[in-house]
Scaffold this motif. Structure first.
Motif, PDB file in Angstrom:
ATOM      1  N   TRP A 179       0.907  -1.379  -0.447  1.00 16.07           N
ATOM      2  CA  TRP A 179      -0.068  -0.047   0.456  1.00 16.07           C
ATOM      3  C   TRP A 179       0.734   1.037   0.178  1.00 16.07           C
ATOM      4  O   TRP A 179       0.405   2.216  -0.837  1.00 16.07           O
ATOM      5  N   GLU A 180       1.985   1.371   0.696  1.00 20.30           N
ATOM      6  CA  GLU A 180       2.914   2.846   0.424  1.00 20.30           C
ATOM      7  C   GLU A 180       3.920   2.681  -1.178  1.00 20.30           C
ATOM      8  O   GLU A 180       2.905   3.533  -1.426  1.00 20.30           O
ATOM      9  N   GLU A 181       3.635   2.030  -1.501  1.00 21.97           N
ATOM     10  CA  GLU A 181       4.178   2.215  -2.871  1.00 21.97           C
ATOM     11  C   GLU A 181       2.881   2.086  -3.743  1.00 21.97           C
ATOM     12  O   GLU A 181       2.952   3.911  -4.389  1.00 21.97           O
ATOM     13  N   PHE A 182       2.023   1.761  -3.523  1.00 18.09           N
ATOM     14  CA  PHE A 182       0.869   1.018  -4.706  1.00 18.09           C
ATOM     15  C   PHE A 182      -0.027   3.585  -4.309  1.00 18.09           C
ATOM     16  O   PHE A 182       0.555   3.947  -5.712  1.00 18.09           O
ATOM     17  N   PHE A 183       0.209   4.122  -2.988  1.00 18.83           N
ATOM     18  CA  PHE A 183       0.048   5.664  -2.888  1.00 18.83           C
ATOM     19  C   PHE A 183       1.093   6.640  -3.003  1.00 18.83           C
ATOM     20  O   PHE A 183       0.898   7.242  -3.615  1.00 18.83           O
ATOM     21  N   ARG A 184       2.308   6.383  -3.209  1.00 22.11           N
ATOM     22  CA  ARG A 184       3.292   6.200  -4.032  1.00 22.11           C
ATOM     23  C   ARG A 184       3.430   6.735  -4.941  1.00 22.11           C
ATOM     24  O   ARG A 184       3.734   7.491  -6.191  1.00 22.11           O
ATOM     25  N   VAL A 185       2.494   5.886  -5.877  1.00 18.21           N
ATOM     26  CA  VAL A 185       2.689   5.737  -7.381  1.00 18.21           C
ATOM     27  C   VAL A 185       1.094   6.904  -7.796  1.00 18.21           C
ATOM     28  O   VAL A 185       1.523   7.565  -8.243  1.00 18.21           O
ATOM     29  N   ALA A 223     -10.969   1.907   7.502  1.00 21.83           N
ATOM     30  CA  ALA A 223      -9.349   2.590   8.369  1.00 21.83           C
ATOM     31  C   ALA A 223      -7.186   2.183   7.700  1.00 21.83           C
ATOM     32  O   ALA A 223      -6.652   3.343   8.262  1.00 21.83           O
ATOM     33  N   PHE A 224      -6.828   1.256   7.968  1.00 24.32           N
ATOM     34  CA  PHE A 224      -5.894   0.953   7.791  1.00 24.32           C
ATOM     35  C   PHE A 224      -5.624   1.759   6.284  1.00 24.32           C
ATOM     36  O   PHE A 224      -4.626   2.251   5.990  1.00 24.32           O
ATOM     37  N   VAL A 225      -6.141   1.475   5.288  1.00 23.58           N
ATOM     38  CA  VAL A 225      -6.610   2.932   4.083  1.00 23.58           C
ATOM     39  C   VAL A 225      -5.860   4.325   3.795  1.00 23.58           C
ATOM     40  O   VAL A 225      -5.266   4.517   3.564  1.00 23.58           O
ATOM     41  N   VAL A 226      -7.135   4.167   4.854  1.00 23.15           N
ATOM     42  CA  VAL A 226      -6.872   6.306   5.083  1.00 23.15           C
ATOM     43  C   VAL A 226      -5.214   6.158   5.804  1.00 23.15           C
ATOM     44  O   VAL A 226      -5.163   7.222   5.246  1.00 23.15           O
ATOM     45  N   ALA A 231      -2.434   5.945   2.985  1.00 21.98           N
ATOM     46  CA  ALA A 231      -2.189   7.095   2.714  1.00 21.98           C
ATOM     47  C   ALA A 231      -1.657   8.224   2.859  1.00 21.98           C
ATOM     48  O   ALA A 231      -0.948   9.055   2.374  1.00 21.98           O
ATOM     49  N   ALA A 232      -2.747   8.704   4.400  1.00 22.86           N
ATOM     50  CA  ALA A 232      -1.904  10.013   4.881  1.00 22.86           C
ATOM     51  C   ALA A 232      -0.395   9.648   5.222  1.00 22.86           C
ATOM     52  O   ALA A 232       0.003  11.030   5.572  1.00 22.86           O
ATOM     53  N   GLU A 233      -0.289   8.511   5.478  1.00 23.33           N
ATOM     54  CA  GLU A 233       1.319   8.757   6.445  1.00 23.33           C
ATOM     55  C   GLU A 233       1.831   8.839   4.685  1.00 23.33           C
ATOM     56  O   GLU A 233       3.032   9.287   4.209  1.00 23.33           O
ATOM     57  N   GLN A 234       1.484   8.490   3.729  1.00 17.56           N
ATOM     58  CA  GLN A 234       1.926   9.471   2.121  1.00 17.56           C
ATOM     59  C   GLN A 234       1.382  10.523   1.627  1.00 17.56           C
ATOM     60  O   GLN A 234       1.855  10.874   0.564  1.00 17.56           O
ATOM     61  N   GLY A 235       1.196  11.843   2.485  1.00 17.35           N
ATOM     62  CA  GLY A 235       0.306  12.567   2.527  1.00 17.35           C
ATOM     63  C   GLY A 235      -0.412  12.765   1.463  1.00 17.35           C
ATOM     64  O   GLY A 235      -0.834  13.454   0.632  1.00 17.35           O
ATOM     65  N   ILE A 236      -1.580  11.911   1.716  1.00 16.40           N
ATOM     66  CA  ILE A 236      -2.719  11.654   0.752  1.00 16.40           C
ATOM     67  C   ILE A 236      -3.772  11.233   1.463  1.00 16.40           C
ATOM     68  O   ILE A 236      -4.228  10.621   2.355  1.00 16.40           O
ATOM     69  N   THR A 237      -4.879  12.121   1.494  1.00 11.73           N
ATOM     70  CA  THR A 237      -6.106  12.508   2.429  1.00 11.73           C
ATOM     71  C   THR A 237      -7.066  11.784   1.176  1.00 11.73           C
ATOM     72  O   THR A 237      -7.322  12.016  -0.006  1.00 11.73           O
ATOM     73  N   ARG A 297     -10.599  11.751   0.709  1.00 14.17           N
ATOM     74  CA  ARG A 297     -12.103  11.950   0.550  1.00 14.17           C
ATOM     75  C   ARG A 297     -13.040  10.943   0.909  1.00 14.17           C
ATOM     76  O   ARG A 297     -13.222   9.759  -0.205  1.00 14.17           O
ATOM     77  N   LYS A 298     -14.357  10.798   1.915  1.00 14.89           N
ATOM     78  CA  LYS A 298     -14.815   9.863   2.151  1.00 14.89           C
ATOM     79  C   LYS A 298     -16.243  10.357   1.988  1.00 14.89           C
ATOM     80  O   LYS A 298     -16.851  11.237   1.324  1.00 14.89           O
TER      81      LYS A 298
END
Length: 87
Positions: A37-43, A72-75, A78-84, A86-87
């Motif tokens: 997931w970290e790589e996924f959101f980085r991409v 919750a895990f994905v949110v 994503a936040a750890e990668q600087g991505i918000t 929206r729900k």
């Protein structure tokens, strides 16, 4: 660093159309699957993606609880990668 962003850019592909793993939200919910997931959101961030994200958990008796845990895990990831997200 992965070469996925370069590959996507070279092929002009949407990162959301990539096969990234078998159980995205995790076996039992909360990131126990095969997606990095970290790589996924980085991409997604590198590509400037601003669209929908879906979780496929399959049909199981604990679906509602697994969905809550996975979301919750994905949110959080994503936040750890600087991505918000929206729900």
């Amino acid at each position: 660093q992965s070469e996925i962003p370069n590959t996507i850019t070279q092929r002009n592909e949407n990162p959301m159309n990539r096969d990234l793993g078998r159980s995205g939200g995790g076996g039992g919910g909360g990131g126990g699957g095969t997606i990095d997931w970290e790589e996924f959101f980085r991409v997604l961030k590198v590509q400037g993606y601003d669209g929908y994200l879906g979780l496929d958990l399959g049909n199981r008796p604990t679906l509602v609880e697994d969905l809550k845990q996975s979301a919750a895990f994905v949110v959080k990831t994503a936040a750890e990668q600087g991505i918000t997200i929206r729900k």
